[in-house]
Design an enzyme around this catalytic site. Structure first.
Site, PDB file in Angstrom:
ATOM      1  N   CYS A   1       0.873  -1.164   0.000  1.00  0.00           N
ATOM      2  CA  CYS A   1       0.000   0.000   0.000  1.00  0.00           C
ATOM      3  C   CYS A   1       0.919   1.226   0.000  1.00  0.00           C
ATOM      4  CB  CYS A   1      -0.948  -0.012   1.207  1.00  0.00           C
ATOM      5  SG  CYS A   1      -0.099   0.091   2.801  1.00  0.00           S
ATOM      6  N   LYS A   2       0.458   2.337   0.490  1.00  0.00           N
ATOM      7  CA  LYS A   2       1.291   3.539   0.464  1.00  0.00           C
ATOM      8  C   LYS A   2       2.417   3.470   1.499  1.00  0.00           C
ATOM      9  CE  LYS A   2       1.170   8.559   0.616  1.00  0.00           C
ATOM     10  NZ  LYS A   2       0.329   9.754   0.663  1.00  0.00           N
TER      11      LYS A   2
END
Length: 106
Positions: free
Chosen positions: A65-66
């Site tokens: 994810c980020k």
């Protein structure tokens, strides 16, 4: 399993049974993706569960994810669903030093 950026990348490069899974939002994906990643937004809740149920449990999933927390959660959910090999990218995409693509496979 949480892996450092280097371990995640080197393991992925050697893995012939891998799937790269991006669990960010479509808006975040516009910043670029790790090449060949498929995107299933974890914020879709039950929609995320339904999409993951369609995946092949015999594959090894490299999840990001980020920043690394949503992907850790995704790995935990997937493990509870019977996926045996999930690898979370510590630090997420914002610390990624590898190749980046700008088109996504859905």
């Amino acid at each position: 399993m949480n892996l450092s950026q280097q371990d995640w990348k080197s393991r992925l490069e050697r893995d012939t049974n891998s799937v790269v899974l991006d669990v960010r939002t479509p808006d975040e994906c516009s910043d670029g993706i790790i090449p060949s990643a498929i995107n299933i937004d974890i914020y879709k809740g039950q929609g995320f569960i339904h999409a993951v149920e369609e995946l092949d449990k015999s594959k090894n999933y490299y999840v990001y994810c980020k920043a690394g927390s949503r992907s850790a959660q995704a790995c935990q959910i997937m493990n509870e669903m019977g996926f045996e090999h999930t690898f979370n990218l510590e630090g997420g995409f914002m610390n990624w030093k590898g190749d980046v693509a700008f088109s996504i496979e859905e």
